[in-house]
Design a protein around this motif. Structure first.
Motif, PDB file in Angstrom:
ATOM      1  N   PRO A 183     -85.731  19.887 -18.245  1.00 18.07           N
ATOM      2  CA  PRO A 183     -84.345  20.178 -18.173  1.00 18.07           C
ATOM      3  C   PRO A 183     -83.754  19.967 -19.419  1.00 18.07           C
ATOM      4  O   PRO A 183     -82.703  20.571 -19.765  1.00 18.07           O
ATOM      5  N   LEU A 184     -84.129  18.580 -19.926  1.00  9.48           N
ATOM      6  CA  LEU A 184     -83.332  18.255 -21.356  1.00  9.48           C
ATOM      7  C   LEU A 184     -83.671  18.795 -22.149  1.00  9.48           C
ATOM      8  O   LEU A 184     -82.831  19.315 -23.356  1.00  9.48           O
ATOM      9  N   LEU A 185     -84.991  19.294 -22.489  1.00 11.04           N
ATOM     10  CA  LEU A 185     -85.397  20.209 -23.701  1.00 11.04           C
ATOM     11  C   LEU A 185     -84.641  21.562 -23.540  1.00 11.04           C
ATOM     12  O   LEU A 185     -84.246  22.123 -24.798  1.00 11.04           O
ATOM     13  N   ASP A 186     -84.457  22.118 -22.257  1.00  9.84           N
ATOM     14  CA  ASP A 186     -83.693  23.299 -22.031  1.00  9.84           C
ATOM     15  C   ASP A 186     -82.510  23.321 -22.730  1.00  9.84           C
ATOM     16  O   ASP A 186     -82.010  24.079 -23.227  1.00  9.84           O
ATOM     17  N   LYS A 187     -81.748  22.197 -22.228  1.00  7.17           N
ATOM     18  CA  LYS A 187     -80.417  21.933 -22.687  1.00  7.17           C
ATOM     19  C   LYS A 187     -80.147  21.898 -24.302  1.00  7.17           C
ATOM     20  O   LYS A 187     -79.400  22.502 -24.774  1.00  7.17           O
ATOM     21  N   LEU A 188     -81.227  21.154 -24.700  1.00  7.48           N
ATOM     22  CA  LEU A 188     -81.237  20.856 -26.179  1.00  7.48           C
ATOM     23  C   LEU A 188     -81.288  22.317 -26.963  1.00  7.48           C
ATOM     24  O   LEU A 188     -80.640  22.787 -27.869  1.00  7.48           O
ATOM     25  N   SER A 189     -82.486  23.134 -26.355  1.00 11.66           N
ATOM     26  CA  SER A 189     -82.580  24.395 -27.122  1.00 11.66           C
ATOM     27  C   SER A 189     -81.403  25.303 -27.262  1.00 11.66           C
ATOM     28  O   SER A 189     -81.279  26.057 -27.985  1.00 11.66           O
ATOM     29  N   LEU A 190     -80.331  25.039 -26.357  1.00 10.20           N
ATOM     30  CA  LEU A 190     -79.160  25.925 -26.325  1.00 10.20           C
ATOM     31  C   LEU A 190     -78.376  25.637 -27.392  1.00 10.20           C
ATOM     32  O   LEU A 190     -77.415  26.380 -27.800  1.00 10.20           O
ATOM     33  N   LEU A 191     -78.515  24.488 -28.075  1.00  7.09           N
ATOM     34  CA  LEU A 191     -77.866  24.008 -29.298  1.00  7.09           C
ATOM     35  C   LEU A 191     -78.298  24.348 -30.495  1.00  7.09           C
ATOM     36  O   LEU A 191     -77.902  24.142 -31.636  1.00  7.09           O
ATOM     37  N   GLY A 192     -79.643  24.925 -30.499  1.00  6.10           N
ATOM     38  CA  GLY A 192     -80.198  25.243 -31.836  1.00  6.10           C
ATOM     39  C   GLY A 192     -80.411  26.569 -32.174  1.00  6.10           C
ATOM     40  O   GLY A 192     -80.073  27.501 -31.566  1.00  6.10           O
ATOM     41  N   GLU A 193     -81.221  26.817 -33.229  1.00  3.54           N
ATOM     42  CA  GLU A 193     -81.627  28.004 -33.816  1.00  3.54           C
ATOM     43  C   GLU A 193     -83.103  28.061 -34.033  1.00  3.54           C
ATOM     44  O   GLU A 193     -83.653  27.070 -34.283  1.00  3.54           O
ATOM     45  N   ASP A 194     -83.761  29.159 -33.666  1.00  4.20           N
ATOM     46  CA  ASP A 194     -85.071  29.501 -33.796  1.00  4.20           C
ATOM     47  C   ASP A 194     -85.568  29.447 -35.283  1.00  4.20           C
ATOM     48  O   ASP A 194     -85.489  30.653 -35.782  1.00  4.20           O
ATOM     49  N   ASN A 195     -85.561  28.406 -35.786  1.00  2.00           N
ATOM     50  CA  ASN A 195     -86.071  28.546 -37.290  1.00  2.00           C
ATOM     51  C   ASN A 195     -87.382  27.715 -37.729  1.00  2.00           C
ATOM     52  O   ASN A 195     -87.561  27.426 -38.858  1.00  2.00           O
ATOM     53  N   TYR A 196     -88.192  27.268 -36.584  1.00  2.00           N
ATOM     54  CA  TYR A 196     -89.343  26.651 -36.914  1.00  2.00           C
ATOM     55  C   TYR A 196     -90.379  27.848 -36.366  1.00  2.00           C
ATOM     56  O   TYR A 196     -90.126  28.244 -35.318  1.00  2.00           O
ATOM     57  N   LYS A 197     -91.418  27.852 -37.330  1.00  2.00           N
ATOM     58  CA  LYS A 197     -92.565  28.666 -36.989  1.00  2.00           C
ATOM     59  C   LYS A 197     -93.622  27.904 -36.126  1.00  2.00           C
ATOM     60  O   LYS A 197     -94.191  27.112 -36.663  1.00  2.00           O
ATOM     61  N   LEU A 198     -93.635  28.461 -34.756  1.00  2.00           N
ATOM     62  CA  LEU A 198     -94.769  27.955 -34.159  1.00  2.00           C
ATOM     63  C   LEU A 198     -95.575  29.167 -33.635  1.00  2.00           C
ATOM     64  O   LEU A 198     -95.013  30.112 -33.320  1.00  2.00           O
ATOM     65  N   PRO A 199     -97.038  29.047 -33.402  1.00  2.00           N
ATOM     66  CA  PRO A 199     -97.619  30.069 -32.764  1.00  2.00           C
ATOM     67  C   PRO A 199     -97.637  30.508 -31.371  1.00  2.00           C
ATOM     68  O   PRO A 199     -97.395  29.695 -30.544  1.00  2.00           O
ATOM     69  N   ILE A 200     -97.764  31.962 -31.191  1.00  2.00           N
ATOM     70  CA  ILE A 200     -97.628  32.447 -30.040  1.00  2.00           C
ATOM     71  C   ILE A 200     -98.956  32.341 -29.188  1.00  2.00           C
ATOM     72  O   ILE A 200     -99.949  32.848 -29.883  1.00  2.00           O
ATOM     73  N   PRO A 201     -99.106  31.423 -28.314  1.00  2.17           N
ATOM     74  CA  PRO A 201    -100.332  31.056 -27.662  1.00  2.17           C
ATOM     75  C   PRO A 201    -100.931  32.251 -26.920  1.00  2.17           C
ATOM     76  O   PRO A 201    -100.432  32.995 -26.172  1.00  2.17           O
ATOM     77  N   LEU A 202    -102.328  32.265 -27.220  1.00  2.00           N
ATOM     78  CA  LEU A 202    -103.311  33.356 -26.483  1.00  2.00           C
ATOM     79  C   LEU A 202    -102.450  34.669 -26.400  1.00  2.00           C
ATOM     80  O   LEU A 202    -102.373  35.403 -25.227  1.00  2.00           O
ATOM     81  N   ASN A 203    -102.398  35.261 -27.510  1.00  2.53           N
ATOM     82  CA  ASN A 203    -101.640  36.444 -27.819  1.00  2.53           C
ATOM     83  C   ASN A 203    -102.517  37.621 -27.606  1.00  2.53           C
ATOM     84  O   ASN A 203    -102.807  38.132 -28.698  1.00  2.53           O
ATOM     85  N   ASP A 204    -103.064  37.776 -26.242  1.00  2.00           N
ATOM     86  CA  ASP A 204    -104.109  38.746 -26.250  1.00  2.00           C
ATOM     87  C   ASP A 204    -103.730  39.781 -24.921  1.00  2.00           C
ATOM     88  O   ASP A 204    -102.638  39.707 -24.528  1.00  2.00           O
ATOM     89  N   ASP A 205    -104.769  40.467 -24.590  1.00  2.00           N
ATOM     90  CA  ASP A 205    -104.631  41.362 -23.437  1.00  2.00           C
ATOM     91  C   ASP A 205    -104.865  40.931 -22.145  1.00  2.00           C
ATOM     92  O   ASP A 205    -104.746  41.622 -21.206  1.00  2.00           O
ATOM     93  N   SER A 206    -105.019  39.696 -21.990  1.00  2.00           N
ATOM     94  CA  SER A 206    -105.561  39.148 -20.753  1.00  2.00           C
ATOM     95  C   SER A 206    -104.098  38.748 -20.098  1.00  2.00           C
ATOM     96  O   SER A 206    -102.974  38.681 -20.505  1.00  2.00           O
ATOM     97  N   TYR A 207    -104.032  38.426 -18.772  1.00  2.00           N
ATOM     98  CA  TYR A 207    -103.168  37.694 -18.085  1.00  2.00           C
ATOM     99  C   TYR A 207    -102.931  36.265 -17.972  1.00  2.00           C
ATOM    100  O   TYR A 207    -102.313  35.699 -17.157  1.00  2.00           O
ATOM    101  N   ASN A 208    -104.105  35.830 -18.827  1.00  2.00           N
ATOM    102  CA  ASN A 208    -103.882  34.333 -18.843  1.00  2.00           C
ATOM    103  C   ASN A 208    -102.888  33.544 -20.043  1.00  2.00           C
ATOM    104  O   ASN A 208    -102.573  34.490 -20.962  1.00  2.00           O
ATOM    105  N   PHE A 209    -102.803  32.290 -19.809  1.00  2.00           N
ATOM    106  CA  PHE A 209    -101.922  31.410 -20.731  1.00  2.00           C
ATOM    107  C   PHE A 209    -102.567  30.341 -21.268  1.00  2.00           C
ATOM    108  O   PHE A 209    -103.584  29.882 -20.663  1.00  2.00           O
ATOM    109  N   SER A 210    -102.038  29.832 -22.309  1.00  2.00           N
ATOM    110  CA  SER A 210    -102.518  28.492 -23.067  1.00  2.00           C
ATOM    111  C   SER A 210    -101.249  27.974 -23.583  1.00  2.00           C
ATOM    112  O   SER A 210    -100.559  28.450 -23.859  1.00  2.00           O
TER     113      SER A 210
END
Ligand code: KG4
Ligand code: ZN
Length: 338
Positions: A183-210
């Motif tokens: 919940p704290l990270l959620d609140k913090l994210s509302l104050l920031g900008e999306d300017n760090y590049k992070l990889p999108i995990p398991l960006n494939d055709d499956s229904y799985n996550f990682s």
């Protein structure tokens, strides 16, 4: 039809909760006693301590539950209790408590899967129609579940490693936030900008996550910045992290909805309280005319109303348990015909 009152019992982790729900959807009263302040000092839930507090708290909240309501304990039709998945000692407290109540009151006992409870929390605040896809996002689970009909659960995708809530809590810790950091990270994210590049995990055709790779990517980024003598901008990193999580959850969920041709999406579990997730999924379902069933915030994290709600559907199917019911920390969801 006669009204059915189910008393729900939840003690699978660090919340002790009792609730009375009428006809599966009308919440009469819920009491939740959270132990977060106790476990905070250890940076996570300590199972033995949690069990001890459940024992201490559960009878106290039973008294509180029946204060100021027009229902007597003898009006209850059945007792529904979480018997898994969760922490063994914690589950045992709820299960034994429910058995005693069931025996004394001579009312049936219903063993409920905690994840089914999260899914049916949506029924307290919206209308679940079938077939449906449920996206279960909690501290212990990240699953895509296909419900062909009521109470038939087919897991079509899961996380291969960390659950999304676990990832939130670990990333929050890296950023120096208290437990539980989601919940704290959620609140913090509302104050920031999306300017760090992070990889999108398991960006494939499956229904799985990682999510463990994403956590490591945040850790490496923080270390690299430190080594260079730079400070990370926590708000921006929180925002970038949250956007990657949402991108991953949204793309897999969209694929499941399209492939299975369903018109109802249920979002369930503690992480469904997340501001960004609620907004993005609300926009998507509005545009695509999909019935979004998402619990109100107080029904997202662990509570006994969701257990009473799920228990009601089991009551209708005469799906009762006997007194051999035991805690099952690794209980799995099942398809009805299994
Ligand atoms: O469903 P839940 O109460 O317990 C389990 O069954 O696991 O989920 C707890 C998880 C924790 O990891 C917590 O950090 C996360 O849900 N959580 C959130 C938010 N609120 C709770 N994660 C992200 N954003 C939130 N607003
Ligand atoms: Zn839960």
């Amino acid at each position: 039809m006669k009204d059915i009152y189910i008393l729900g019992v939840e003690s699978s982790c660090d919340e002790t909760s009792l609730s009375i729900v009428k006809n599966g959807c009308e919440e009469i009263k819920t009491v939740v006693l959270s132990q977060i302040d106790i476990h905070k000092q250890y940076g996570g839930v300590v199972p033995e301590i949690a069990s001890r507090y459940h024992v201490q708290n559960i009878t106290l909240i039973l008294e509180e539950l029946f204060l100021d309501i027009n229902i007597n304990i003898s009006d209850i039709n059945a007792i529904a209790v979480t018997y898994g998945p969760g922490l063994n000692g914690c589950l045992l407290v709820g299960v034994e408590f429910a058995k005693v109540l069931s025996y004394i009151l001579e009312k049936p006992l219903i063993g409920v899967n905690h994840i089914a409870g999260h899914i049916y929390a949506g029924g307290l605040d919206g209308k679940i129609t079938y077939p449906a896809i449920a996206l279960v996002i909690s501290g212990g689970h990240t699953d895509l579940v296909y419900l062909k009909k009521a109470f038939s659960f087919e897991i079509i995708g899961s996380t291969l490693d960390d659950a999304v809530g676990e990832c939130y809590d670990k990333v929050a810790k890296i950023l120096g936030l208290e437990y539980p950091g989601g919940p704290l990270l959620d609140k913090l994210s509302l104050l920031g900008e999306d300017n760090y590049k992070l990889p999108i995990p398991l960006n494939d055709d499956s229904y799985n996550f990682s999510f463990s790779g994403l956590k490591s990517a945040v850790l490496n980024l923080v270390h690299n910045q430190k080594q260079r003598g730079n400070d990370v901008n926590k708000e921006n990193l929180a925002c970038s992290f949250q956007n990657v999580v949402i991108t991953s959850l949204l793309s897999k969920t969209k694929k499941a909805i399209n492939d299975f041709g369903v018109n109802t999406l249920i979002i369930a579990g503690g992480v469904s309280a997340n501001t960004g997730i609620r907004k993005v999924f609300t926009d998507y379902t509005k545009n695509d005319k999909i019935n979004l069933v998402i619990p109100k915030i107080n029904h997202c994290t662990d509570n006994a109303a969701m257990i009473a709600s799920a228990g009601y559907y089991q009551y209708l199917k005469n799906d009762f348990s006997d007194y051999t019911l035991n805690a099952n920390p690794n209980l799995k969801l099942k398809k009805e015909d299994e």
